[in-house]
Write a protein that holds these residues in place. Structure first.
Motif, PDB file in Angstrom:
ATOM      1  N   ALA A 108       1.090   9.041 -11.168  1.00 49.10           N
ATOM      2  CA  ALA A 108       1.458   8.278  -9.973  1.00 49.10           C
ATOM      3  C   ALA A 108       0.862   6.883  -9.999  1.00 49.10           C
ATOM      4  O   ALA A 108       1.530   5.896  -9.640  1.00 49.10           O
ATOM      5  CB  ALA A 108       1.004   9.021  -8.718  1.00 49.10           C
ATOM      6  N   THR A 109      -0.384   6.777 -10.432  1.00 46.68           N
ATOM      7  CA  THR A 109      -1.049   5.473 -10.469  1.00 46.68           C
ATOM      8  C   THR A 109      -0.333   4.506 -11.400  1.00 46.68           C
ATOM      9  O   THR A 109      -0.077   3.343 -11.045  1.00 46.68           O
ATOM     10  CB  THR A 109      -2.511   5.641 -10.910  1.00 46.68           C
ATOM     11  OG1 THR A 109      -3.197   6.471  -9.964  1.00 46.68           O
ATOM     12  CG2 THR A 109      -3.217   4.295 -11.002  1.00 46.68           C
TER      13      THR A 109
ATOM     14  N   LYS B 110       0.841  -1.196   0.000  1.00 48.64           N
ATOM     15  CA  LYS B 110       0.000   0.000   0.000  1.00 48.64           C
ATOM     16  C   LYS B 110       0.876   1.246   0.000  1.00 48.64           C
ATOM     17  O   LYS B 110       1.819   1.356   0.777  1.00 48.64           O
ATOM     18  CB  LYS B 110      -0.918   0.019   1.228  1.00 48.64           C
ATOM     19  CG  LYS B 110      -1.815   1.263   1.279  1.00 48.64           C
ATOM     20  CD  LYS B 110      -2.855   1.162   2.386  1.00 48.64           C
ATOM     21  CE  LYS B 110      -2.237   1.358   3.754  1.00 48.64           C
ATOM     22  NZ  LYS B 110      -3.265   1.431   4.812  1.00 48.64           N
ATOM     23  N   ILE B 111       0.539   2.186  -0.885  1.00 48.88           N
ATOM     24  CA  ILE B 111       1.250   3.460  -0.958  1.00 48.88           C
ATOM     25  C   ILE B 111       0.260   4.586  -0.699  1.00 48.88           C
ATOM     26  O   ILE B 111      -0.826   4.627  -1.289  1.00 48.88           O
ATOM     27  CB  ILE B 111       1.912   3.669  -2.331  1.00 48.88           C
ATOM     28  CG1 ILE B 111       2.887   2.535  -2.637  1.00 48.88           C
ATOM     29  CG2 ILE B 111       2.634   5.020  -2.374  1.00 48.88           C
ATOM     30  CD1 ILE B 111       4.058   2.441  -1.710  1.00 48.88           C
ATOM     31  N   ARG B 112       0.639   5.494   0.168  1.00 45.44           N
ATOM     32  CA  ARG B 112      -0.200   6.647   0.502  1.00 45.44           C
ATOM     33  C   ARG B 112       0.395   7.887  -0.167  1.00 45.44           C
ATOM     34  O   ARG B 112       1.568   8.193   0.037  1.00 45.44           O
ATOM     35  CB  ARG B 112      -0.243   6.847   2.016  1.00 45.44           C
ATOM     36  CG  ARG B 112      -0.737   5.618   2.798  1.00 45.44           C
ATOM     37  CD  ARG B 112      -0.388   5.743   4.269  1.00 45.44           C
ATOM     38  NE  ARG B 112       1.062   5.821   4.469  1.00 45.44           N
ATOM     39  CZ  ARG B 112       1.634   6.155   5.622  1.00 45.44           C
ATOM     40  NH1 ARG B 112       0.895   6.465   6.672  1.00 45.44           N
ATOM     41  NH2 ARG B 112       2.960   6.197   5.723  1.00 45.44           N
ATOM     42  N   ILE B 113      -0.425   8.583  -0.959  1.00 42.65           N
ATOM     43  CA  ILE B 113       0.070   9.752  -1.689  1.00 42.65           C
ATOM     44  C   ILE B 113      -0.831  10.957  -1.413  1.00 42.65           C
ATOM     45  O   ILE B 113      -2.062  10.847  -1.440  1.00 42.65           O
ATOM     46  CB  ILE B 113       0.179   9.476  -3.205  1.00 42.65           C
ATOM     47  CG1 ILE B 113       0.709  10.705  -3.946  1.00 42.65           C
ATOM     48  CG2 ILE B 113      -1.147   9.005  -3.793  1.00 42.65           C
ATOM     49  CD1 ILE B 113       1.112  10.408  -5.383  1.00 42.65           C
ATOM     50  N   ALA B 114      -0.218  12.086  -1.119  1.00 39.36           N
ATOM     51  CA  ALA B 114      -0.959  13.314  -0.843  1.00 39.36           C
ATOM     52  C   ALA B 114      -1.068  14.150  -2.119  1.00 39.36           C
ATOM     53  O   ALA B 114      -0.158  14.171  -2.945  1.00 39.36           O
ATOM     54  CB  ALA B 114      -0.271  14.122   0.254  1.00 39.36           C
TER      55      ALA B 114
ATOM     56  N   TRP C   9       2.194  10.306   5.188  1.00 41.01           N
ATOM     57  CA  TRP C   9       1.949   9.570   3.939  1.00 41.01           C
ATOM     58  C   TRP C   9       3.303   9.286   3.305  1.00 41.01           C
ATOM     59  O   TRP C   9       4.345   9.732   3.801  1.00 41.01           O
ATOM     60  CB  TRP C   9       1.020  10.349   2.997  1.00 41.01           C
ATOM     61  CG  TRP C   9       1.355  11.800   2.869  1.00 41.01           C
ATOM     62  CD1 TRP C   9       2.364  12.355   2.122  1.00 41.01           C
ATOM     63  CD2 TRP C   9       0.693  12.895   3.513  1.00 41.01           C
ATOM     64  NE1 TRP C   9       2.370  13.716   2.262  1.00 41.01           N
ATOM     65  CE2 TRP C   9       1.350  14.084   3.106  1.00 41.01           C
ATOM     66  CE3 TRP C   9      -0.395  12.999   4.379  1.00 41.01           C
ATOM     67  CZ2 TRP C   9       0.964  15.345   3.544  1.00 41.01           C
ATOM     68  CZ3 TRP C   9      -0.788  14.254   4.825  1.00 41.01           C
ATOM     69  CH2 TRP C   9      -0.121  15.413   4.405  1.00 41.01           C
ATOM     70  N   ASP C  10       3.307   8.541   2.198  1.00 39.24           N
ATOM     71  CA  ASP C  10       4.556   8.026   1.635  1.00 39.24           C
ATOM     72  C   ASP C  10       5.170   8.910   0.554  1.00 39.24           C
ATOM     73  O   ASP C  10       6.388   8.879   0.347  1.00 39.24           O
ATOM     74  CB  ASP C  10       4.321   6.632   1.047  1.00 39.24           C
ATOM     75  CG  ASP C  10       3.790   5.665   2.080  1.00 39.24           C
ATOM     76  OD1 ASP C  10       4.455   5.505   3.130  1.00 39.24           O
ATOM     77  OD2 ASP C  10       2.706   5.089   1.859  1.00 39.24           O
TER      78      ASP C  10
ATOM     79  N   ILE D 256      -3.563   2.008  -3.392  1.00 40.46           N
ATOM     80  CA  ILE D 256      -3.092   3.393  -3.393  1.00 40.46           C
ATOM     81  C   ILE D 256      -4.120   4.242  -2.656  1.00 40.46           C
ATOM     82  O   ILE D 256      -5.297   4.279  -3.050  1.00 40.46           O
ATOM     83  CB  ILE D 256      -2.905   3.931  -4.826  1.00 40.46           C
ATOM     84  CG1 ILE D 256      -1.898   3.066  -5.589  1.00 40.46           C
ATOM     85  CG2 ILE D 256      -2.447   5.389  -4.802  1.00 40.46           C
ATOM     86  CD1 ILE D 256      -1.799   3.397  -7.070  1.00 40.46           C
ATOM     87  N   GLU D 257      -3.706   4.865  -1.588  1.00 39.61           N
ATOM     88  CA  GLU D 257      -4.577   5.750  -0.816  1.00 39.61           C
ATOM     89  C   GLU D 257      -4.210   7.196  -1.114  1.00 39.61           C
ATOM     90  O   GLU D 257      -3.029   7.561  -1.103  1.00 39.61           O
ATOM     91  CB  GLU D 257      -4.443   5.481   0.689  1.00 39.61           C
ATOM     92  CG  GLU D 257      -5.063   4.184   1.144  1.00 39.61           C
ATOM     93  CD  GLU D 257      -5.103   4.069   2.663  1.00 39.61           C
ATOM     94  OE1 GLU D 257      -4.634   5.005   3.355  1.00 39.61           O
ATOM     95  OE2 GLU D 257      -5.585   3.032   3.153  1.00 39.61           O
TER      96      GLU D 257
END
Length: 243
Positions: free
Chosen positions: A30-31, A2-6, A61-62, A42-43
């Motif tokens: 990014a996706t 899981k990757i968290r992106i702002a 976030w990452d 992906i969050e």
């Protein structure tokens, strides 16, 4: 994985869809990249510009969507390879009665007011061109700056030329229009680069993203993807030789 992106509410780069999902040029890029390196989830985190750097640096976030690379920011976060090059421009009312077409033109008009988002590079660019602090109005959100132009609180909103062009098309040319900055006579305009950013402790993720970006940027699929958001070779080609 899981990757968290702002991301920011800033079309065409990123925005929240009508039912909540994030979308936009930076979100789509990014996706593609994150799926290619094995992300299964992906969050997306909607945040403000002033929170982006601290949020990723402290692990909330990452990674962040791309923003302009500066030496000051590089002290706080680690950047990916550049993903776009973007010149500045203004969003103005349709009549642009003060004929604003560069930061210098704002500095020359002491009665001109310029809207800028807190923490963005346009603030320093305006000051470097001679715009005084009492001419600058700082906002936290893009929507606030757009409304300030519409209402006449400020005469122009400084952002990327591409972003303002897309905004003007969506809002309608009879209300607001985009103005690309007039080049300064005798100077070479250096167009700044934007890149994803990460915590300085996230080398593995950043290196994986960089590897995929190097193979994807400039490809036919990448150009087609970005063209849907108004990107052209002018925003893509300059970064291909520095990745």
């Amino acid at each position: 994985m899981k990757i968290r992106i702002a991301y920011l509410e800033e079309p065409p780069f990123g925005w929240s869809g009508p039912n909540g999902p994030a979308m936009g040029a930076d979100i789509d890029l990014a996706t593609v990249v994150l799926r290619a390196i094995g992300a299964t989830e992906i969050e997306h985190y909607l945040t403000t510009f002033s929170e982006l750097l601290d949020g990723v640096a402290t692990g909330r976030w990452d990674m962040n969507v791309p923003l302009f690379i500066t030496p000051e920011r590089a002290q706080q976060v680690a950047f990916s390879v550049p993903v776009w090059a973007m010149a500045d421009g203004f969003l103005v009312r349709a009549d642009n009665d003060k004929a604003l077409d560069s930061y210098a033109s704002v500095a020359e008009r002491r009665d001109a007011r310029l809207g800028i988002i807190a923490g963005q590079v346009q603030h320093e660019s305006a000051r470097a061109a001679g715009v005084s602090e009492d001419q600058i109005v700082v906002y936290q959100q893009q929507a606030e700056a757009i409304e300030a132009v519409r209402s006449g609180t400020v005469d122009a909103y400084a952002s990327t030329a591409l972003g303002n062009r897309i905004l003007a098309e969506r809002i309608g040319g009879s209300v607001l229009r985009a103005v690309e900055h007039r080049p300064v006579t005798g100077s070479v305009l250096e167009i700044p680069f934007g890149a994803f950013s990460f915590s300085k402790n996230s080398d593995d993720l950043r290196h994986a993203v960089d590897r995929e970006l190097r193979s994807y940027l400039g490809s036919a699929a990448h150009r087609e993807q970005m063209a849907r958001f108004g990107f052209t070779h002018k925003e893509i080609d300059p970064v291909l030789s520095v990745g």
